[in-house]
Design an enzyme around this catalytic site. Structure first.
Site, PDB file in Angstrom:
ATOM      1  N   ARG A 221       0.647  -1.186   0.061  1.00 22.28           N
ATOM      2  CA  ARG A 221      -0.092   0.080   0.006  1.00 22.28           C
ATOM      3  C   ARG A 221       0.800   1.283  -0.168  1.00 22.28           C
ATOM      4  O   ARG A 221       1.980   1.311   0.657  1.00 22.28           O
ATOM      5  CB  ARG A 221      -0.983   0.163   1.238  1.00 22.28           C
ATOM      6  CG  ARG A 221      -2.099  -0.818   1.130  1.00 22.28           C
ATOM      7  CD  ARG A 221      -3.040  -0.732   0.355  1.00 22.28           C
ATOM      8  NE  ARG A 221      -4.152  -1.687   0.173  1.00 22.28           N
ATOM      9  CZ  ARG A 221      -4.433  -2.466  -0.546  1.00 22.28           C
ATOM     10  NH1 ARG A 221      -3.469  -3.096  -1.354  1.00 22.28           N
ATOM     11  NH2 ARG A 221      -5.739  -3.436  -0.669  1.00 22.28           N
ATOM     12  N   HIS A 269      -0.802  -0.113  -9.892  1.00 21.56           N
ATOM     13  CA  HIS A 269      -1.438  -0.897  -9.071  1.00 21.56           C
ATOM     14  C   HIS A 269      -1.940  -2.132  -9.597  1.00 21.56           C
ATOM     15  O   HIS A 269      -2.920  -2.405  -9.751  1.00 21.56           O
ATOM     16  CB  HIS A 269      -2.543  -0.362  -8.180  1.00 21.56           C
ATOM     17  CG  HIS A 269      -2.952  -0.846  -7.005  1.00 21.56           C
ATOM     18  ND1 HIS A 269      -3.495  -0.551  -5.737  1.00 21.56           N
ATOM     19  CD2 HIS A 269      -2.871  -2.399  -6.620  1.00 21.56           C
ATOM     20  CE1 HIS A 269      -3.667  -1.392  -4.795  1.00 21.56           C
ATOM     21  NE2 HIS A 269      -3.402  -2.484  -5.393  1.00 21.56           N
TER      22      HIS A 269
END
Ligand code: NAP
Ligand code: GLV
Length: 306
Positions: A221, A269
């Protein structure tokens, strides 16, 4: 049995069709405000209104491995929260991380630049013994990554909350062994969940403990990393560079320095995507198991945060 589907940024129709096929006796519907109460929910980034209305849910199935966004919401009090447990992600993560480590270790970016400049040039081979890779987080994804890296004979360190024994991996655990783990590591791979304990874990103070020429691969993250600290340590020469797949704000804002930094590679991502068919099969199996009151893997502990 009623199942409600509420996933932001996800094309609903194929999921609804897949869930209906996997659970033919269930009534599977796309959630709309005011919809009748369901037994289980399949979710990704639902609005708070969803849980406020569906407060009787027994099971909440997240269509990702990370539950940091979900746990920010007020969840139904009786619900078992379940994350994706691999479902085809670990092999993707192993591919991505091995690719990033090897690309850096073998200096493929440098070769590409030479070729573009019409230069036929060799670089001195580097010793893999000098490139210990440290994997933070030895869960479903981190353990698979640690095992995959061993195929290429990199020394591998691993750090987790509880002590782990993985063949060929030098294990470190808990806050007490974090500094030793960092000092033994040159290439740092982050596969931790985002929790209050792990937010900002990659900052100046910790990253400066990596071996000189250190390299950072963040696939967990964005909020694990303090962006300015990374850039400062690369620009000062302590770190050699970074490969980043996740960011504090996604999509990464157009004026963010990561886009153009010559020693930072970014991807949007995408290191381990949710695979629809595998995920539906896993979730359907777990819904049936929960209905039969059987144990299932992948239950989230909201207090621990993962
Ligand atoms: P997981 O199975 O829950 O594993 C988490 C690991 O982190 C465990 O080994 C755990 O230790 C360790 N850990 C947690 N808190 C810690 C702490 N404070 N100190 C040290 N170790 C700690 O999770 P996973 O399925 O491997 O996924 C990891 C993360 O990857 C997800 O949370 C998500 O954020 C990210 N992810 C990213 C992508 C992408 O495409 N970029 C895709 C999927 C997932 P214990 O073993 O002792 O519990
Ligand atoms: C993706 O980032 C996930 O958590 O599955």
């Amino acid at each position: 049995m009623k199942i409600t589907f509420c996933c932001t940024d996800t094309k609903a129709e194929p999921w609804l069709a897949g869930l209906r096929a996997a659970l033919p006796a269930a009534q599977v519907e796309l959630w709309q405000p005011g919809a009748p109460p369901a037994d289980h929910a399949v979710v990704w980034a639902p609005p708070q209104q969803f849980f406020d209305e569906q407060s009787q849910l027994k099971g909440v199935f997240n269509i990702g491995a990370g539950v940091d966004a979900l746990l920010k919401l007020r969840l139904p009090p009786r619900a078992t929260v379940v994350r994706l447990d691999d479902a085809g992600m670990s092999v993707q993560m192993a591919e991505y991380v091995c690719h990033a480590v090897i690309r850096h270790f073998r200096e493929f970016d440098g070769y590409e630049a030479d070729v573009k400049a019409g230069k036929w040039s060799y670089r001195k081979p580097r010793s893999r013994a000098d490139f210990a890779v440290g994997v933070m987080g030895l869960g479903v994804l981190g353990e698979r990554v640690a095992r995959a890296l061993q195929v290429f004979e990199f020394p591998v360190n691993g750090w987790s909350r509880s002590a782990k024994t993985i063949d060929g991996v030098r294990g470190f655990s808990g806050a007490a062994q974090f500094n030793d783990f960092l000092r033994a590591t040159r290439v740092l791979v982050n596969l931790l969940p985002l929790t209050p304990d792990t937010r900002d874990i990659m900052r100046r103070e910790t990253l400066s403990k990596l071996q000189p020429g250190g390299y950072v691969i963040n696939v967990a993250r964005g909020a694990h990393l303090v962006d300015d600290d990374l850039i400062a340590l690369i620009d000062s020469g302590h770190l050699a560079g970074a490969t980043l797949d996740v960011f504090r704000t996604e999509p990464l804002p157009g004026d963010h320095p990561f886009w153009r930094h010559p020693k930072i590679s970014i991807t949007p991502h995408t290191s381990a995507r949710t695979l629809r068919d595998e995920s539906i099969a896993q979730i359907a199996g777990k819904i049936m198991a929960l209905e039969r009151a059987e144990p299932i893997a992948g239950i989230v502990d909201p207090v621990r945060g993962y």
